[in-house]
Enzyme design. Structure first.
Site, PDB file in Angstrom:
ATOM      1  CG  HIS A   1      -1.673   1.243   1.446  1.00  0.00           C
ATOM      2  ND1 HIS A   1      -1.314   2.169   2.400  1.00  0.00           N
ATOM      3  CD2 HIS A   1      -2.757   1.755   0.825  1.00  0.00           C
ATOM      4  CE1 HIS A   1      -2.141   3.185   2.369  1.00  0.00           C
ATOM      5  NE2 HIS A   1      -3.035   2.967   1.420  1.00  0.00           N
TER       6      HIS A   1
ATOM      7  CD  GLU B   1      -2.514   2.493  -3.872  1.00  0.00           C
ATOM      8  OE1 GLU B   1      -2.971   3.651  -3.884  1.00  0.00           O
ATOM      9  OE2 GLU B   1      -2.957   1.582  -3.146  1.00  0.00           O
ATOM     10  CG  HIS B   2      -0.182   6.073  -0.638  1.00  0.00           C
ATOM     11  ND1 HIS B   2      -0.654   7.128   0.117  1.00  0.00           N
ATOM     12  CD2 HIS B   2      -1.176   5.160  -0.661  1.00  0.00           C
ATOM     13  CE1 HIS B   2      -1.889   6.858   0.530  1.00  0.00           C
ATOM     14  NE2 HIS B   2      -2.227   5.666   0.077  1.00  0.00           N
TER      15      HIS B   2
ATOM     16  CD  GLU C   1      -4.877   5.367   3.737  1.00  0.00           C
ATOM     17  OE1 GLU C   1      -5.650   4.663   3.048  1.00  0.00           O
ATOM     18  OE2 GLU C   1      -3.760   5.720   3.337  1.00  0.00           O
TER      19      GLU C   1
END
Length: 440
Positions: free
Chosen positions: A65, A68-69, A145
Site C-alpha cells: 500500500h 502504491e502511494h 490514514e
C-alpha cells in the site's frame, strides 16, 4: 487510492451475449485483455498486479500500500503534480487500489486517451522515482490514514474480525500495515519490493470501452513488453487457515458494531456460487432472512446484512450489524439461528429470488467500463482466462437447495467463528452468545 480490491464479479448474459475477450501473452509474460464496448466515448485501462498485502511478511506489512502511494510522487521524469495534470488535461482521471491479492492502477479517459494512459501507468509501475524525502512525508500520510481507520468504528470492527479470522497470517494483518512496519521501509527496499510485486509475470493489462484490440496490443508491447523485473515466476503464497477467536473492544459509542465470521470457501472452489447465494439468502437485501427476522420482526437492529469475502484459496461468510448495546447478545443469537436454519433446504421461490438478485447485482456491477476491465483482469489472474457470461449464469442457476445445505454443513463443521464486537461494555456478550448458540 487505497480502497481494498474486491474479488472479480461475473454477470448473467443478455439475449445476445458478447464475445468473451481473448487473452494475449507478451514475450515477457505480461497478459493483455481487450473488451470493446460499442457506443462508448470513453476507455478504461486497468493494469493489475496479481500481488498485494498477502505477499508481505510481517516486517513488510503495509509496504504494498505504501508503494502504491509512493509511485504517484514521481515517475518517468514527471512530478506528482505532472502525473495527474497530464491525464486531467485530456479529460481523464487516474487512481489505484491495493488489496490482499492484487494491486490495481486505473485510468479513465476519453476515446483516444489510451496511448497517454498506458505510458503513464507504465512509468508508475516500472519507473517510479522513490525519493527519500517523499517517502518520509508519505509515511506520515499513511500513518494518518491508519489512525483514521482506527477512529472509524465501522472500519475498525472489520479489521478486528479479519485479524481474529486469520491471526498470524498476512490475511490477518491490515492492508495499511502499522506505523512501525511502514517505518522501516527505505527507497532501496521499496524498489526491490516493487520489482517483485509488479513483475511482468504478475501483470495483466486490461482495457474496456472505446478501445481497439490491435492498438492495445501495440501499446502494451511498447510500454510493458520489455520489462524484466521479477523475471522469475512469483513465489506461491502460503495457504490461508481460518483461526477464529474473540475480539471484544469496549468503547464509548452510541451503538454496538458486530462482525461475525465463519470459515467458507475460496473463489476457485466449486461451491463459490453456493456461498454467494447463501449470503444473499441470509442477508443480501430487505427480503433476506436476517433483515426480516432481526429488524422487521424484532426491531433489534437498524442495519444488518450478510456477505461473503473470498480469496484464491479461502473465504468467509460474514454478518455485520449495528445495534443498541443491550440488544447485541440477542441479535447475535438470532444471527446464529438464521445461519443454522440454512441446514434445512430452502424453498424454490426463495432460491429463485436469491439467484435473480445475485445475477442482477452482477449485471449492474459490470455496466461500467472500468468494472469490466477490472473484472477481466481479476479473472485472468485467478483462472488464466476470461469467463463467458453465459457460463457464469449457468453456474449460478445450477445451485440447488441441497448444495446450500452441504455448504452450510461444511462451514459449521469447523466449529470455529471469528467475532469482533466494538461498543459499550454491555455489547461484549455478543461474541460468546453467537458461539454458544451456533456450536453449543
Amino acid at each position: 487510492m487505497s480502497a481494498p480490491l474486491q474479488e472479480p464479479e461475473a454477470i448473467t448474459p443478455s439475449s445476445t451475449p458478447p464475445k468473451t475477450p481473448k487473452v494475449h501473452t507478451l514475450g515477457n509474460g505480461v497478459r493483455v485483455v481487450c473488451d470493446p464496448i460499442p457506443g462508448l466515448q470513453t476507455v478504461a485501462l486497468s493494469v493489475v498486479a496479481g500481488r498485494g498485502a498477502r505477499a508481505e511478511g510481517e516486517s513488510r506489512s503495509g509496504w504494498s500500500h505504501l508503494l502504491e502511494h509512493m509511485v504517484f510522487k514521481g515517475a518517468g521524469g514527471r512530478s506528482a503534480r505532472e502525473i495527474v495534470e497530464v491525464i486531467e488535461a485530456q479529460g481523464g482521471n487516474i487512481n489505484a487500489a491495493t488489496g490482499y491479492e492484487r494491486t490495481s492502477f486505473q485510468i479513465r479517459a476519453l476515446a483516444g486517451g489510451l496511448d497517454l494512459g498506458s505510458a503513464v501507468i507504465a512509468d508508475l509501475v516500472q519507473r517510479p522515482t522513490l525519493d527519500e524525502a517523499d517517502l518520509t512525508r508519505e509515511k506520515q500520510v499513511v500513518a494518518q490514514e491508519i489512525a483514521e481507520a482506527a477512529d472509524a468504528p465501522d472500519d475498525l470492527v472489520f479489521e478486528l474480525a479479519q485479524t481474529a479470522a486469520f491471526e498470524g497470517q498476512p490475511l490477518g494483518r491490515p492492508i495499511l500495515g502499522t506505523p512501525q512496519s511502514i517505518g522501516t521501509a527505505t527507497p532501496e527496499a521499496l524498489s526491490a519490493w516493487r520489482a517483485s510485486l509488479y513483475g511482468p509475470k504478475t501483470l495483466v493489462v486490461s482495457a474496456a470501452g472505446a478501445v481497439d484490440e490491435d492498438e492495445l496490443l501495440r501499446l502494451a508491447e511498447r510500454d510493458f513488453g520489455h520489462s524484466a523485473d521479477g523475471d522469475a515466476p512469483p513465489a506461491a503464497l502460503e495457504p490461508a487457515h481460518f483461526v477464529g477467536g474473540q475480539r471484544p473492544v469496549a468503547k464509548k459509542l452510541e451503538q454496538a458494531n458486530l462482525v461475525l465470521l465463519l470459515p467458507a470457501v475460496g473463489v476457485k472452489d466449486e461451491a463459490y456460487f453456493a456461498l454467494r447465494l447463501l449470503a444473499e439468502i441470509l442477508g443480501g437485501g430487505m427480503a433476506s432472512r436476517l433483515f426480516q427476522e432481526a429488524r422487521e420482526k424484532r426491531g433489534l437492529a437498524y442495519a444488518i446484512d450478510a456477505y461473503s469475502e473470498t480469496y484464491a484459496d479461502a473465504g468467509v461468510l460474514g454478518v455485520f450489524a449495528g445495534c443498541a448495546a443491550a440488544d447485541a447478545a440477542e441479535l447475535a443469537r438470532v444471527a446464529a439461528g438464521e445461519i443454522a436454519g440454512m441446514l434445512k433446504p430452502v424453498g424454490e421461490a426463495e432460491l429463485a429470488r436469491a439467484k435473480a438478485q445475485l445475477k442482477g447485482a452482477m449485471f449492474m456491477g459490470r455496466e461500467g467500463a472500468l468494472a469490466r476491465a477490472e473484472q477481466a483482469a481479476g479473472q485472468v489472474l485467478l483462472f488464466g482466462r476470461t469467463l463467458d457470461p453465459a457460463e457464469v449464469a449457468a453456474e449460478v442457476d445450477a445451485v440447488t437447495p441441497a448444495d446450500l445445505v452441504a455448504l452450510t454443513e461444511r462451514i459449521l463443521a469447523h466449529g470455529r467463528a471469528a467475532m469482533a464486537v466494538l461498543g459499550p461494555k454491555a455489547a461484549l456478550k455478543a461474541g460468546p452468545a453467537f458461539e454458544a448458540a451456533l456450536f453449543g
